[in-house]
Enzyme design. Structure first.
Site, short mmCIF file in Angstrom:
data_model
loop_
_atom_site.label_atom_id
_atom_site.label_comp_id
_atom_site.label_asym_id
_atom_site.label_seq_id
_atom_site.Cartn_x
_atom_site.Cartn_y
_atom_site.Cartn_z
N CYS A 147 40.62 74.37 81.30
CA CYS A 147 39.48 74.94 80.62
C CYS A 147 38.94 76.12 81.43
O CYS A 147 38.63 75.97 82.62
CB CYS A 147 38.40 73.88 80.44
SG CYS A 147 36.79 74.52 79.94
N GLU A 148 38.83 77.28 80.80
CA GLU A 148 38.38 78.46 81.55
C GLU A 148 36.88 78.44 81.83
O GLU A 148 36.39 79.25 82.61
CB GLU A 148 38.75 79.74 80.79
CG GLU A 148 38.01 79.95 79.50
CD GLU A 148 38.40 81.28 78.84
OE1 GLU A 148 37.52 81.89 78.22
OE2 GLU A 148 39.56 81.69 78.95
N HIS A 149 36.15 77.51 81.22
CA HIS A 149 34.71 77.45 81.44
C HIS A 149 34.34 76.56 82.63
O HIS A 149 33.36 76.83 83.32
CB HIS A 149 34.01 76.92 80.19
CG HIS A 149 34.23 77.78 78.98
ND1 HIS A 149 34.38 77.26 77.70
CD2 HIS A 149 34.34 79.11 78.85
CE1 HIS A 149 34.57 78.25 76.85
NE2 HIS A 149 34.55 79.38 77.51
N HIS A 150 35.15 75.50 82.86
CA HIS A 150 34.80 74.56 83.92
C HIS A 150 35.94 74.31 84.90
O HIS A 150 35.76 73.55 85.87
CB HIS A 150 34.36 73.21 83.31
CG HIS A 150 33.22 73.32 82.36
ND1 HIS A 150 33.40 73.41 81.00
CD2 HIS A 150 31.89 73.39 82.59
CE1 HIS A 150 32.21 73.51 80.41
NE2 HIS A 150 31.28 73.51 81.34
N GLN A 188 41.02 76.23 73.63
CA GLN A 188 42.03 75.71 72.72
C GLN A 188 42.24 76.60 71.50
O GLN A 188 43.36 76.75 71.01
CB GLN A 188 41.65 74.29 72.28
CG GLN A 188 42.71 73.61 71.43
CD GLN A 188 42.38 72.17 71.14
OE1 GLN A 188 41.76 71.49 71.96
NE2 GLN A 188 42.78 71.68 69.98
N HIS A 216 39.53 67.28 76.16
CA HIS A 216 38.96 68.22 77.13
C HIS A 216 38.16 67.43 78.16
O HIS A 216 37.18 66.76 77.83
CB HIS A 216 38.04 69.22 76.43
CG HIS A 216 38.76 70.14 75.50
ND1 HIS A 216 38.75 71.51 75.66
CD2 HIS A 216 39.52 69.89 74.41
CE1 HIS A 216 39.47 72.06 74.70
NE2 HIS A 216 39.95 71.11 73.92
N CYS A 218 36.17 68.49 80.24
CA CYS A 218 34.79 68.97 80.36
C CYS A 218 33.87 68.21 79.40
O CYS A 218 32.64 68.21 79.59
CB CYS A 218 34.72 70.46 80.09
SG CYS A 218 35.42 70.99 78.52
#
Length: 256
Positions: A147-150, A188, A216, A218
């Site tokens: 996940c590019e956010h977390h 995704q 996910h 996250c």
């Protein structure tokens, strides 16, 4: 799964992307288009079963990291993980953590090895001329991403189907396409579209369908902490989008 809830790649979205100069696959900013062929024959009248003749070719321009880059960046990545350990209140010099920064840096390079690979390297020797126009499906392809956010894992399964247009792709290469795009920092929705667009650009099939079901971390490990939640996304191109019967056949077969 209701089709109305699926994430789809519409013809309008494709036009907007091409006009704006952005690229779906990787980080290539330029867009190369092929001149549109003049319509011919009865199929040209409806246009409903013909692939676009003007497509992005970003799949040829994707590698942003090399093996040499890995070697050069490893010390700085390890140093960054040492800083993270200190920031978490740990002692990087204690026995159990002495090699952790290097292990973590090496692992992160592996998790994102898709930046080192190009789709064209995989597909160049695996596209075959074949007079076959029935649906080809490879389902339950294992997928692992970040996940590019977390920066925590995403994992699940990918289902791919396409209708050939006189050319077919070696079956294992569909899994390789998934591997290249999933081994990057991702969301995704983008991953689903990148896989479908890469197949379309490489084969120019009559249609492509991609569905991803993923968990996910996250959502599982933090935030709402919903242990059993799954995210389902899809991209339908060509007749998979335009023809409900073709789309329904694909969705039925991947569920069987």
């Amino acid at each position: 799964m209701e089709h109305s809830k699926q994430t789809q790649y519409s013809s309008n979205e494709k036009k907007e992307t091409r006009d704006s100069g952005s690229v779906l696959n990787g980080h290539f900013e330029g867009v190369v288009t092929r001149p549109a062929a003049a319509p011919q024959g009865p199929a040209a009248e409806s246009g409903s079963h013909r692939p676009s003749t003007s497509v992005m070719e970003s799949w040829k321009e994707e590698r942003t990291r090399s093996v040499e880059d890995n070697e050069m960046s490893l010390p700085s990545l390890a140093a960054a993980y040492t800083t993270i350990l200190r920031g978490l209140g740990e002692d990087p010099q204690r026995q159990g953590l002495l090699k952790t920064p290097w292990r973590a840096a090496t692992a992160m390079q592996f998790f994102t090895k898709g930046y080192q690979e190009k789709i064209i390297d995989v597909l160049n020797d695996a596209i075959f001329d074949e007079d076959h126009d029935e649906m080809v499906i490879v389902k339950d392809i294992d997928m692992f991403s970040m996940c590019e956010h977390h920066l925590v894992p995403i994992f699940g399964r990918v289902h791919i189907g396409y209708l050939p247009n006189k050319r077919v792709l070696g079956l294992s290469k569909l899994a390789r396409i998934v591997e290249i795009y999933s081994r990057r920092l991702q969301v995704q929705e983008r991953l689903t579209k990148q896989i479908a667009v890469a197949i379309t650009e490489a084969l120019q099939p009559t249609g492509v369908g991609v569905v991803i079901e993923a968990t996910h971390m996250c959502m599982v490990m933090r935030g709402v902490q919903k242990m059993n939640s799954k995210t389902v996304t899809s991209t339908m191109l060509g007749v998979f989008r335009e023809d409900p019967k073709t789309r329904d056949e694909f969705l039925t077969l991947i569920r069987s």
